[in-house]
Design a protein around this motif. Structure first.
Motif, PDB file in Angstrom:
ATOM      1  N   MET A 141       0.821  -1.198   0.000  1.00  0.00           N
ATOM      2  CA  MET A 141       0.000   0.000   0.000  1.00  0.00           C
ATOM      3  C   MET A 141       0.865   1.262   0.000  1.00  0.00           C
ATOM      4  SD  MET A 141      -1.410  -2.649   1.490  1.00  0.00           S
ATOM      5  CE  MET A 141      -2.784  -3.684   0.999  1.00  0.00           C
ATOM      6  N   ASN A 142       2.185   1.075   0.100  1.00  0.00           N
ATOM      7  CA  ASN A 142       3.096   2.219   0.168  1.00  0.00           C
ATOM      8  C   ASN A 142       4.297   2.000  -0.758  1.00  0.00           C
ATOM      9  OD1 ASN A 142       1.969   3.764   2.718  1.00  0.00           O
ATOM     10  ND2 ASN A 142       2.030   1.607   3.264  1.00  0.00           N
ATOM     11  N   MET A 143       4.004   1.605  -1.984  1.00  0.00           N
ATOM     12  CA  MET A 143       5.060   1.213  -2.911  1.00  0.00           C
ATOM     13  C   MET A 143       5.534   2.349  -3.811  1.00  0.00           C
ATOM     14  SD  MET A 143       5.912  -2.109  -2.779  1.00  0.00           S
ATOM     15  CE  MET A 143       6.277  -2.698  -4.437  1.00  0.00           C
ATOM     16  N   SER A 144       4.814   3.455  -3.876  1.00  0.00           N
ATOM     17  CA  SER A 144       5.093   4.459  -4.897  1.00  0.00           C
ATOM     18  C   SER A 144       6.499   5.046  -4.778  1.00  0.00           C
ATOM     19  CB  SER A 144       4.047   5.584  -4.839  1.00  0.00           C
ATOM     20  OG  SER A 144       4.017   6.175  -3.559  1.00  0.00           O
ATOM     21  N   LYS A 145       6.936   5.414  -3.555  1.00  0.00           N
ATOM     22  CA  LYS A 145       8.264   6.017  -3.390  1.00  0.00           C
ATOM     23  C   LYS A 145       9.369   5.011  -3.714  1.00  0.00           C
ATOM     24  CE  LYS A 145       7.011   9.587  -0.059  1.00  0.00           C
ATOM     25  NZ  LYS A 145       7.244  10.133   1.305  1.00  0.00           N
ATOM     26  N   TRP A 146       9.154   3.748  -3.298  1.00  0.00           N
ATOM     27  CA  TRP A 146      10.143   2.700  -3.554  1.00  0.00           C
ATOM     28  C   TRP A 146      10.292   2.450  -5.055  1.00  0.00           C
ATOM     29  CZ3 TRP A 146      10.068  -2.314  -5.597  1.00  0.00           C
ATOM     30  CH2 TRP A 146      11.159  -3.126  -5.276  1.00  0.00           C
ATOM     31  N   ILE A 147       9.172   2.355  -5.749  1.00  0.00           N
ATOM     32  CA  ILE A 147       9.213   2.118  -7.195  1.00  0.00           C
ATOM     33  C   ILE A 147       9.784   3.324  -7.928  1.00  0.00           C
ATOM     34  CG2 ILE A 147       7.773   1.756  -9.251  1.00  0.00           C
ATOM     35  CD1 ILE A 147       5.978  -0.032  -7.541  1.00  0.00           C
ATOM     36  N   ASP A 148       9.434   4.525  -7.485  1.00  0.00           N
ATOM     37  CA  ASP A 148       9.991   5.736  -8.108  1.00  0.00           C
ATOM     38  C   ASP A 148      11.508   5.771  -7.934  1.00  0.00           C
ATOM     39  OD1 ASP A 148       9.670   8.459  -9.306  1.00  0.00           O
ATOM     40  OD2 ASP A 148      10.521   9.065  -7.385  1.00  0.00           O
ATOM     41  N   TRP A 149      11.986   5.382  -6.736  1.00  0.00           N
ATOM     42  CA  TRP A 149      13.433   5.372  -6.493  1.00  0.00           C
ATOM     43  C   TRP A 149      14.146   4.394  -7.419  1.00  0.00           C
ATOM     44  CZ3 TRP A 149      16.451   1.203  -5.017  1.00  0.00           C
ATOM     45  CH2 TRP A 149      17.786   1.490  -4.713  1.00  0.00           C
ATOM     46  N   ILE A 150      13.645   3.165  -7.524  1.00  0.00           N
ATOM     47  CA  ILE A 150      14.336   2.155  -8.321  1.00  0.00           C
ATOM     48  C   ILE A 150      14.260   2.494  -9.812  1.00  0.00           C
ATOM     49  CG2 ILE A 150      12.441   0.489  -8.705  1.00  0.00           C
ATOM     50  CD1 ILE A 150      14.478  -1.700  -7.916  1.00  0.00           C
ATOM     51  N   SER A 151      13.187   3.138 -10.241  1.00  0.00           N
ATOM     52  CA  SER A 151      13.071   3.567 -11.634  1.00  0.00           C
ATOM     53  C   SER A 151      14.082   4.672 -11.944  1.00  0.00           C
ATOM     54  CB  SER A 151      11.645   4.062 -11.899  1.00  0.00           C
ATOM     55  OG  SER A 151      11.508   4.487 -13.241  1.00  0.00           O
TER      56      SER A 151
ATOM     57  N   THR B  98       3.033   0.218 -13.908  1.00  0.00           N
ATOM     58  CA  THR B  98       1.928  -0.214 -13.054  1.00  0.00           C
ATOM     59  C   THR B  98       1.598   0.845 -12.017  1.00  0.00           C
ATOM     60  OG1 THR B  98       2.535  -2.540 -13.333  1.00  0.00           O
ATOM     61  CG2 THR B  98       1.144  -2.001 -11.453  1.00  0.00           C
ATOM     62  N   MET B  99       2.628   1.420 -11.382  1.00  0.00           N
ATOM     63  CA  MET B  99       2.389   2.438 -10.363  1.00  0.00           C
ATOM     64  C   MET B  99       1.793   3.697 -10.971  1.00  0.00           C
ATOM     65  SD  MET B  99       2.198   3.144  -7.257  1.00  0.00           S
ATOM     66  CE  MET B  99       2.855   1.564  -6.717  1.00  0.00           C
ATOM     67  N   ASP B 100       2.222   4.066 -12.174  1.00  0.00           N
ATOM     68  CA  ASP B 100       1.616   5.215 -12.859  1.00  0.00           C
ATOM     69  C   ASP B 100       0.131   4.975 -13.081  1.00  0.00           C
ATOM     70  OD1 ASP B 100       3.980   6.599 -12.974  1.00  0.00           O
ATOM     71  OD2 ASP B 100       4.448   6.056 -15.043  1.00  0.00           O
ATOM     72  N   CYS B 101      -0.205   3.750 -13.470  1.00  0.00           N
ATOM     73  CA  CYS B 101      -1.608   3.393 -13.702  1.00  0.00           C
ATOM     74  C   CYS B 101      -2.411   3.474 -12.397  1.00  0.00           C
ATOM     75  CB  CYS B 101      -1.679   1.985 -14.291  1.00  0.00           C
ATOM     76  SG  CYS B 101      -3.345   1.406 -14.637  1.00  0.00           S
ATOM     77  N   ILE B 102      -1.848   2.925 -11.321  1.00  0.00           N
ATOM     78  CA  ILE B 102      -2.539   2.944 -10.022  1.00  0.00           C
ATOM     79  C   ILE B 102      -2.750   4.376  -9.544  1.00  0.00           C
ATOM     80  CG2 ILE B 102      -2.172   2.456  -7.555  1.00  0.00           C
ATOM     81  CD1 ILE B 102      -1.105  -0.266  -8.360  1.00  0.00           C
ATOM     82  N   THR B 103      -1.722   5.214  -9.693  1.00  0.00           N
ATOM     83  CA  THR B 103      -1.830   6.612  -9.269  1.00  0.00           C
ATOM     84  C   THR B 103      -2.929   7.326 -10.032  1.00  0.00           C
ATOM     85  OG1 THR B 103       0.526   6.669  -8.713  1.00  0.00           O
ATOM     86  CG2 THR B 103      -0.581   8.790  -9.020  1.00  0.00           C
ATOM     87  N   LYS B 104      -3.036   7.053 -11.341  1.00  0.00           N
ATOM     88  CA  LYS B 104      -4.083   7.687 -12.158  1.00  0.00           C
ATOM     89  C   LYS B 104      -5.463   7.200 -11.740  1.00  0.00           C
ATOM     90  CE  LYS B 104      -5.411   8.800 -16.877  1.00  0.00           C
ATOM     91  NZ  LYS B 104      -6.855   8.702 -16.562  1.00  0.00           N
ATOM     92  N   ILE B 105      -5.593   5.896 -11.474  1.00  0.00           N
ATOM     93  CA  ILE B 105      -6.882   5.367 -11.024  1.00  0.00           C
ATOM     94  C   ILE B 105      -7.303   6.009  -9.707  1.00  0.00           C
ATOM     95  CG2 ILE B 105      -8.062   3.294 -10.178  1.00  0.00           C
ATOM     96  CD1 ILE B 105      -6.382   1.683 -12.181  1.00  0.00           C
ATOM     97  N   GLU B 106      -6.340   6.097  -8.759  1.00  0.00           N
ATOM     98  CA  GLU B 106      -6.642   6.724  -7.464  1.00  0.00           C
ATOM     99  C   GLU B 106      -7.134   8.160  -7.658  1.00  0.00           C
ATOM    100  OE1 GLU B 106      -3.519   4.514  -4.418  1.00  0.00           O
ATOM    101  OE2 GLU B 106      -2.975   6.412  -5.343  1.00  0.00           O
TER     102      GLU B 106
END
Length: 213
Positions: A143-153, A186-194
């Motif tokens: 539920m808190n993956m956005s910062k982690w995924i942004d960092w690794i990207s 995937t995270m971009d998609c989730i952020t847009k849906i939210e």
């Protein structure tokens, strides 16, 4: 009403209940919009004990809530249903559960996640620590993956500009480039849906509120 099993205090667990206006004012909720109406502590919580707290809070306020917001925790969901209240699930928690179902048991994701955590622990107090990943909660981490995924990207994008010792530590990132790209998309998609869901629901609530004036 917003209800959540919040944290452990010693061997006991806290149940927090908040109240807020049922009609959204058209902007993000702030501390000024929220009232703490109950803080209860118990060794454990089940559907009956949570239901009793919800009903006690409704009696304290003087009427039933228009609706209750919670995460997808089974005991809370059952308690709200047993109390007969309208129930809305937190959208971020719900989408996080989809992420968990897709990736939690995937070997490539587990390996990537473990490598990031190992690098964080091993080099935490060293000169290269300034590029380490954001910390992740062990509970509800999907539920808190956005910062982690942004960092690794970002690390993948900048990898070939980094100094050699950092490249050596994080060589596993470009080796998993396709997975990193997939996670970022995937995270971009989730952020847009939210964002879309929250805007849509906010407009619906405002519309209902205006029609009742």
């Amino acid at each position: 009403m917003i209800v959540d099993e919040s944290m452990m205090i010693g061997s006991e667990k806290l149940l927090l209940t908040l109240a807020m206006p049922a009609i959204n004012a058209g902007s993000a909720i702030t501390e000024k919009d929220i009232t703490i109406v109950d803080i209860s502590i118990a060794k454990s919580w089940n559907r009956t004990s949570i239901k009793n707290v919800l009903e006690m809070v409704a009696d304290k306020i003087g009427h039933k809530p228009e609706y209750v917001i919670s995460d997808n925790g089974s005991t809370v969901c059952k308690a709200v249903r047993d109390a007969g209240y309208a129930h809305h699930l937190d959208i971020s928690h719900t989408l996080g559960m989809f992420l968990e179902r897709v990736y939690k048991k995937e070997a490539d994701f587990q390996e990537l996640s473990n490598n990031v955590q190992l690098a964080r622990f091993k080099y935490n107090m060293q000169d290269v620590a300034y590029v380490q990943s954001p910390s992740q909660r062990s509970i509800a981490r999907f539920m808190n993956m956005s910062k982690w995924i942004d960092w690794i990207s970002r690390m993948q994008y900048l990898y070939y500009t980094l100094q050699n010792d950092i490249k050596s530590i994080y060589a596993f990132i470009p080796q998993n480039a396709s997975l990193v790209d997939e996670l970022a998309e995937t995270m971009d998609c989730i952020t847009k849906i939210e964002k879309d869901v929250k805007i849509m629901v906010g407009r619906m609530i405002q519309s209902v509120g205006a029609s009742n004036l």
